[in-house]
Motif scaffolding. Sequence first.
Motif, PDB file in Angstrom:
ATOM      1  N   LEU A 180     -20.803 -35.084  20.962  1.00 26.97           N
ATOM      2  CA  LEU A 180     -21.414 -33.929  20.308  1.00 26.97           C
ATOM      3  C   LEU A 180     -21.545 -34.171  18.803  1.00 26.97           C
ATOM      4  O   LEU A 180     -22.579 -33.891  18.182  1.00 26.97           O
ATOM      5  CB  LEU A 180     -20.534 -32.706  20.589  1.00 26.97           C
ATOM      6  N   SER A 181     -20.472 -34.712  18.221  1.00 26.73           N
ATOM      7  CA  SER A 181     -20.470 -34.954  16.776  1.00 26.73           C
ATOM      8  C   SER A 181     -21.608 -35.890  16.363  1.00 26.73           C
ATOM      9  O   SER A 181     -22.188 -35.733  15.286  1.00 26.73           O
ATOM     10  CB  SER A 181     -19.121 -35.539  16.355  1.00 26.73           C
ATOM     11  N   LEU A 182     -21.916 -36.837  17.247  1.00 31.84           N
ATOM     12  CA  LEU A 182     -22.975 -37.807  16.929  1.00 31.84           C
ATOM     13  C   LEU A 182     -24.356 -37.162  16.858  1.00 31.84           C
ATOM     14  O   LEU A 182     -25.263 -37.688  16.219  1.00 31.84           O
ATOM     15  CB  LEU A 182     -22.999 -38.916  17.990  1.00 31.84           C
ATOM     16  N   VAL A 183     -24.548 -36.035  17.533  1.00 28.30           N
ATOM     17  CA  VAL A 183     -25.898 -35.486  17.636  1.00 28.30           C
ATOM     18  C   VAL A 183     -26.100 -34.150  16.909  1.00 28.30           C
ATOM     19  O   VAL A 183     -27.157 -33.548  17.001  1.00 28.30           O
ATOM     20  CB  VAL A 183     -26.329 -35.336  19.117  1.00 28.30           C
ATOM     21  N   ILE A 184     -25.060 -33.691  16.175  1.00 26.65           N
ATOM     22  CA  ILE A 184     -25.230 -32.430  15.425  1.00 26.65           C
ATOM     23  C   ILE A 184     -26.013 -32.702  14.140  1.00 26.65           C
ATOM     24  O   ILE A 184     -25.696 -33.626  13.392  1.00 26.65           O
ATOM     25  CB  ILE A 184     -23.864 -31.793  15.093  1.00 26.65           C
ATOM     26  N   ASN A 185     -27.019 -31.883  13.893  1.00 24.71           N
ATOM     27  CA  ASN A 185     -27.825 -32.043  12.685  1.00 24.71           C
ATOM     28  C   ASN A 185     -27.172 -31.290  11.524  1.00 24.71           C
ATOM     29  O   ASN A 185     -27.397 -30.109  11.304  1.00 24.71           O
ATOM     30  CB  ASN A 185     -29.237 -31.515  12.938  1.00 24.71           C
ATOM     31  N   ARG A 186     -26.327 -32.003  10.769  1.00 22.52           N
ATOM     32  CA  ARG A 186     -25.567 -31.370   9.690  1.00 22.52           C
ATOM     33  C   ARG A 186     -26.451 -31.015   8.503  1.00 22.52           C
ATOM     34  O   ARG A 186     -26.222 -30.031   7.807  1.00 22.52           O
ATOM     35  CB  ARG A 186     -24.414 -32.281   9.270  1.00 22.52           C
ATOM     36  N   THR A 187     -27.454 -31.840   8.256  1.00 22.27           N
ATOM     37  CA  THR A 187     -28.395 -31.527   7.178  1.00 22.27           C
ATOM     38  C   THR A 187     -29.104 -30.215   7.486  1.00 22.27           C
ATOM     39  O   THR A 187     -29.326 -29.375   6.605  1.00 22.27           O
ATOM     40  CB  THR A 187     -29.442 -32.647   7.043  1.00 22.27           C
ATOM     41  N   GLY A 188     -29.442 -30.043   8.748  1.00 26.56           N
ATOM     42  CA  GLY A 188     -30.102 -28.810   9.176  1.00 26.56           C
ATOM     43  C   GLY A 188     -29.213 -27.594   8.960  1.00 26.56           C
ATOM     44  O   GLY A 188     -29.666 -26.555   8.481  1.00 26.56           O
ATOM     45  N   ILE A 189     -27.915 -27.736   9.286  1.00 25.68           N
ATOM     46  CA  ILE A 189     -26.978 -26.623   9.083  1.00 25.68           C
ATOM     47  C   ILE A 189     -26.887 -26.287   7.593  1.00 25.68           C
ATOM     48  O   ILE A 189     -26.958 -25.126   7.194  1.00 25.68           O
ATOM     49  CB  ILE A 189     -25.581 -26.980   9.640  1.00 25.68           C
ATOM     50  N   ALA A 190     -26.755 -27.344   6.770  1.00 25.67           N
ATOM     51  CA  ALA A 190     -26.627 -27.119   5.324  1.00 25.67           C
ATOM     52  C   ALA A 190     -27.856 -26.387   4.780  1.00 25.67           C
ATOM     53  O   ALA A 190     -27.746 -25.514   3.924  1.00 25.67           O
ATOM     54  CB  ALA A 190     -26.426 -28.443   4.596  1.00 25.67           C
ATOM     55  N   ALA A 191     -29.019 -26.742   5.299  1.00 27.75           N
ATOM     56  CA  ALA A 191     -30.250 -26.124   4.803  1.00 27.75           C
ATOM     57  C   ALA A 191     -30.410 -24.702   5.335  1.00 27.75           C
ATOM     58  O   ALA A 191     -30.666 -23.769   4.577  1.00 27.75           O
ATOM     59  CB  ALA A 191     -31.455 -26.972   5.194  1.00 27.75           C
ATOM     60  N   PRO A 216     -22.882 -38.347  11.705  1.00 33.47           N
ATOM     61  CA  PRO A 216     -24.044 -38.566  10.840  1.00 33.47           C
ATOM     62  C   PRO A 216     -24.589 -37.257  10.268  1.00 33.47           C
ATOM     63  O   PRO A 216     -24.429 -36.203  10.871  1.00 33.47           O
ATOM     64  CB  PRO A 216     -25.077 -39.182  11.784  1.00 33.47           C
ATOM     65  N   ALA A 217     -25.220 -37.353   9.071  1.00 32.29           N
ATOM     66  CA  ALA A 217     -25.818 -36.165   8.463  1.00 32.29           C
ATOM     67  C   ALA A 217     -26.999 -35.698   9.316  1.00 32.29           C
ATOM     68  O   ALA A 217     -27.107 -34.532   9.663  1.00 32.29           O
ATOM     69  CB  ALA A 217     -26.273 -36.466   7.038  1.00 32.29           C
ATOM     70  N   THR A 218     -27.881 -36.646   9.626  1.00 33.79           N
ATOM     71  CA  THR A 218     -29.002 -36.347  10.511  1.00 33.79           C
ATOM     72  C   THR A 218     -28.985 -37.381  11.621  1.00 33.79           C
ATOM     73  O   THR A 218     -29.098 -38.572  11.349  1.00 33.79           O
ATOM     74  CB  THR A 218     -30.336 -36.451   9.740  1.00 33.79           C
ATOM     75  N   PRO A 219     -28.787 -36.953  12.860  1.00 26.91           N
ATOM     76  CA  PRO A 219     -28.656 -37.934  13.935  1.00 26.91           C
ATOM     77  C   PRO A 219     -29.952 -38.739  14.139  1.00 26.91           C
ATOM     78  O   PRO A 219     -31.050 -38.173  14.121  1.00 26.91           O
ATOM     79  CB  PRO A 219     -28.375 -37.083  15.178  1.00 26.91           C
ATOM     80  N   SER A 220     -29.781 -40.065  14.287  1.00 30.88           N
ATOM     81  CA  SER A 220     -30.936 -40.916  14.563  1.00 30.88           C
ATOM     82  C   SER A 220     -31.075 -41.064  16.081  1.00 30.88           C
ATOM     83  O   SER A 220     -30.196 -40.632  16.835  1.00 30.88           O
ATOM     84  CB  SER A 220     -30.707 -42.286  13.943  1.00 30.88           C
ATOM     85  N   ASP A 221     -32.156 -41.688  16.511  1.00 30.52           N
ATOM     86  CA  ASP A 221     -32.316 -41.935  17.938  1.00 30.52           C
ATOM     87  C   ASP A 221     -31.162 -42.780  18.476  1.00 30.52           C
ATOM     88  O   ASP A 221     -30.682 -42.568  19.588  1.00 30.52           O
ATOM     89  CB  ASP A 221     -33.647 -42.653  18.206  1.00 30.52           C
ATOM     90  N   ALA A 222     -30.735 -43.732  17.636  1.00 31.08           N
ATOM     91  CA  ALA A 222     -29.620 -44.594  18.051  1.00 31.08           C
ATOM     92  C   ALA A 222     -28.356 -43.774  18.278  1.00 31.08           C
ATOM     93  O   ALA A 222     -27.591 -44.029  19.216  1.00 31.08           O
ATOM     94  CB  ALA A 222     -29.380 -45.669  16.992  1.00 31.08           C
ATOM     95  N   ASP A 223     -28.132 -42.772  17.400  1.00 28.97           N
ATOM     96  CA  ASP A 223     -26.954 -41.906  17.556  1.00 28.97           C
ATOM     97  C   ASP A 223     -27.014 -41.156  18.881  1.00 28.97           C
ATOM     98  O   ASP A 223     -26.010 -41.014  19.591  1.00 28.97           O
ATOM     99  CB  ASP A 223     -26.867 -40.906  16.401  1.00 28.97           C
ATOM    100  N   ILE A 224     -28.212 -40.650  19.194  1.00 29.04           N
ATOM    101  CA  ILE A 224     -28.364 -39.879  20.435  1.00 29.04           C
ATOM    102  C   ILE A 224     -28.111 -40.789  21.640  1.00 29.04           C
ATOM    103  O   ILE A 224     -27.415 -40.426  22.593  1.00 29.04           O
ATOM    104  CB  ILE A 224     -29.770 -39.240  20.504  1.00 29.04           C
ATOM    105  N   GLU A 225     -28.648 -41.999  21.526  1.00 27.80           N
ATOM    106  CA  GLU A 225     -28.456 -42.990  22.587  1.00 27.80           C
ATOM    107  C   GLU A 225     -26.970 -43.282  22.770  1.00 27.80           C
ATOM    108  O   GLU A 225     -26.451 -43.291  23.887  1.00 27.80           O
ATOM    109  CB  GLU A 225     -29.217 -44.278  22.177  1.00 27.80           C
ATOM    110  N   GLU A 226     -26.287 -43.475  21.623  1.00 24.08           N
ATOM    111  CA  GLU A 226     -24.859 -43.807  21.681  1.00 24.08           C
ATOM    112  C   GLU A 226     -24.059 -42.655  22.311  1.00 24.08           C
ATOM    113  O   GLU A 226     -23.140 -42.884  23.098  1.00 24.08           O
ATOM    114  CB  GLU A 226     -24.346 -44.102  20.263  1.00 24.08           C
ATOM    115  N   ALA A 227     -24.445 -41.434  21.950  1.00 26.87           N
ATOM    116  CA  ALA A 227     -23.745 -40.264  22.500  1.00 26.87           C
ATOM    117  C   ALA A 227     -23.906 -40.208  24.020  1.00 26.87           C
ATOM    118  O   ALA A 227     -22.944 -39.961  24.753  1.00 26.87           O
ATOM    119  CB  ALA A 227     -24.295 -38.987  21.865  1.00 26.87           C
ATOM    120  N   ARG A 228     -25.132 -40.455  24.483  1.00 24.09           N
ATOM    121  CA  ARG A 228     -25.370 -40.444  25.939  1.00 24.09           C
ATOM    122  C   ARG A 228     -24.535 -41.522  26.632  1.00 24.09           C
ATOM    123  O   ARG A 228     -23.959 -41.300  27.693  1.00 24.09           O
ATOM    124  CB  ARG A 228     -26.856 -40.670  26.227  1.00 24.09           C
TER     125      ARG A 228
END
Lengths: 546, 313
Positions: free
Chosen positions: A310-321, A358-370
């Motif tokens: 979950l941590s890998l795919v949360i958009n933290r930049t989005g939350i901050a904004a 990550p601040a903004t999850p990349s595709d690689a992050d999503i892949e890694e989470a899966r």
Amino acid sequence: MTESGFTPRLVLVATVAAAALALAGCSAAAPQTLTVDFATSLPPAVAPVDSVVWMLNGEPDSLDVDEAGGADMSTVLANVCERLFQIQPDLTSRPFLAESAEWTNDTTLVLTLVSGATFHDGSPITADDVAWSLERHMLDESWEADEFDNVLSVAVTGEQQVTVTFSQPDAVFLQAMAGNGGVILNKKVIEEAGDSFGGPGSPDACSGPYEVTEWNAGERLTLQRSASYWGESTGVGAEEIQFVWGDETAVVNSLKSDRADGVYFASPGAAIGVGNNPAITLGQGPATNAWSAIPTRDGAASDPVVRRALSLVINRTGIAAAAFGGLAQPSKAPIGSGAWGFEQETFESAYEDLTGSPATPSDADIEEARKLLADAGLDSLSLSLVIATDGGSTRTVIANAIADAAKKIGIEASIITFPPQQYGDFYDDESLRAEADLFVDEYYISKNDPVGFYKNGESSSWANFTGWEDPEFDTLVRLAQSTLDDGERAQYAVQLQERWNEEMIWIPLVATPSTVAIDSTLTGIPSSSAYLYYPWAADLGLVEKP
Amino acid sequence: MRAAKSAGTMVVTLVVSSFIVFAALYAAPGDPLTFLLGGPENRTPERIAAVTEQYHLNEPFLTRYWLWASGVLRGDLGASMQYHQPVAALVASRFPVTVFLALYSSILVVIIGIGLGIVAAVKRSSRTDRLIVGGTTLGASVPTFAVGLFLVTVFALWLRIFPAAGAGDGFIDRLWHLTLPAISLAIGAIAIVSRVTRQSMVEMFESDHVAAARGTGLSESLVVRRHVLRNSWGPIVTMVGLVVAGLLSGTVVIESVFGISGVGKLLVDAINTHDFPVVQAVVLFMVFTYMVIMTAVDLVLPLFDARLSRVRA
């Protein structure tokens, strides 16, 4: 010593109004984001100022550090009371009313007092006053009692000397002595005032550069520069500070209509209301505050694999904004950089090395989470998450961001709303925690030492809600708490931080820096959270010579 | 006899409402301990035990009610759990500004509300009438806090004629500070009072005795004053009483918007922090004031209403 953690003054009305405004703002345009300088202080002042009106986010509950805490009281008393140690704008601390503090062995601390220090009534600060004050803070019902958990006794051992004996080594005690637990009070004044001490109309019992001259309950609280102050003059500062208070709307409106000169906001998001206004300077600085998603015992979030994914795919930049108008920072750690009160470089580089958030999850992050889920043999379709919000805009935005992240990795997520008055009970009430898998909260520590936070992962800690147990982690906590050497302790703290993040005991989201707004003719004060304990009014002053 | 009876009713109402409020607060979600402890670092077992003991949080419901009620019987309203001050002193310090605000608002309601109603009734079915009816419908339908925010934006932030927050010192300064809050608070009530005034007068205009008065050749202004208005006072005064008594609870919303530390703001904060001695005292104060105003309305009504005074006589 604790500040805005549970936001006790959640006002229904203001929440409704804020939500209405937020809705209005959203429909009109993309949320406004501001860029604000991040530093430990605003630029120094060049000339003193006569009188300022300063906003608080609420009326202080009391002016007695043993009876109450809260940011409103601390913001005032930072200028009135002095402590054995003093926190600096960069959040390090230095000896103050104690000229020196020497550990004669692991469990004995000898404090030598400065000479010449006097209380506002002119009487000298004696070793008796110091011992009496510490003993008052130690009482079970005192707000500061937790700082003295390991203290066995306090004794006067010389004319200018007090000795504190501990049951076990306590490395954060000196840090605590820079907070409200280290405030030295005038015994005579308090005994004369009796039960009324700390309330409106009672005298202050302190020694700082400002004196409380008026507290008109419900209206205002006035400080004036102490004519008899024993310490050095800063050359700048305000002659008089009038504190007034109100909810977020009232605070922002008072600033914008030039009826108030400044405020330290309760939440950085409030500064959005001020906007890009040439008459007001905004500043941000380090604080320990950070928002985390906190897992409960049962349910999908109790599995560390799920939390890591979950941590890998949360958009933290989005939350901050979206939740803070860009005035919060995506965070890889569950506490803000204000916790780095010593060995700052060590902590900074260790923070850089943290992964998994990550601040903004990349595709690689999503892949890694899966992949994480698949490798653990978890079928994401069989998992579901219940995220708790209080219906307020901040928690609802965050809960939505987490739900969105969960969906990215195939986990079904739903949001459940609890009354704001009940939300703080998540910490104490196990039956309430059973109703949600994750709750979101802002946590902070009053001392600038990460160990004070990471001890929450100890197997015996009340805040260890998943029941995680790791003897190695427990040993590290105990070592860190008892290691008096800063360099060594920092190393332990870094290991705790890494271990915490591996396990994702809480999922870090965003750090919420200290945020100040001030009339643009004024400057000089800390923008870090030092304003809670450091005499900032003495540094306040004009940007230009009049 | 009548006075004794209404005093008795008042006492019973106060006791019942204190019990209901206490029970509601007890049943409401949220643990007072969370607020009393303050912050996460403060929840050591020793402190939790000390605070629980100090505030009798473990005692059964009825015991806690009795602890509070027996204090009140001795004249002690208890101490605020949040502010650590005696509740009486706390409420007393918030009291003047709220009363000022409610009175200021009431005066606006009486003058503007009744004034608009009379104008609309006299000029019934004209453009002015439609304008007043339309305007007051709008006024009655917008929530108080929205009116407050609107007024602040226009008159405090753009035009800078009035302050955005605070209560001010001294009479003139306070009048100036409380003008926007008083207007926000009054708008809904003005709408109701003007509609009742208009309706009540319009009915009179159509009655036989007004037609008869007109027939005797009285001037229109005398007809309005002696026959229409005089006979319309009953419903108007009753409605003004109800609305003015309700203004006090309206301060709960408006004081938060305008950053005024009054009784209303105190109540909201106390509810949110489960500071029950304060909630009890403020609610009882509001109930009591409501009853006093309504009793006063009952007493003055005969003086206004020609028919009622004839009946009594």
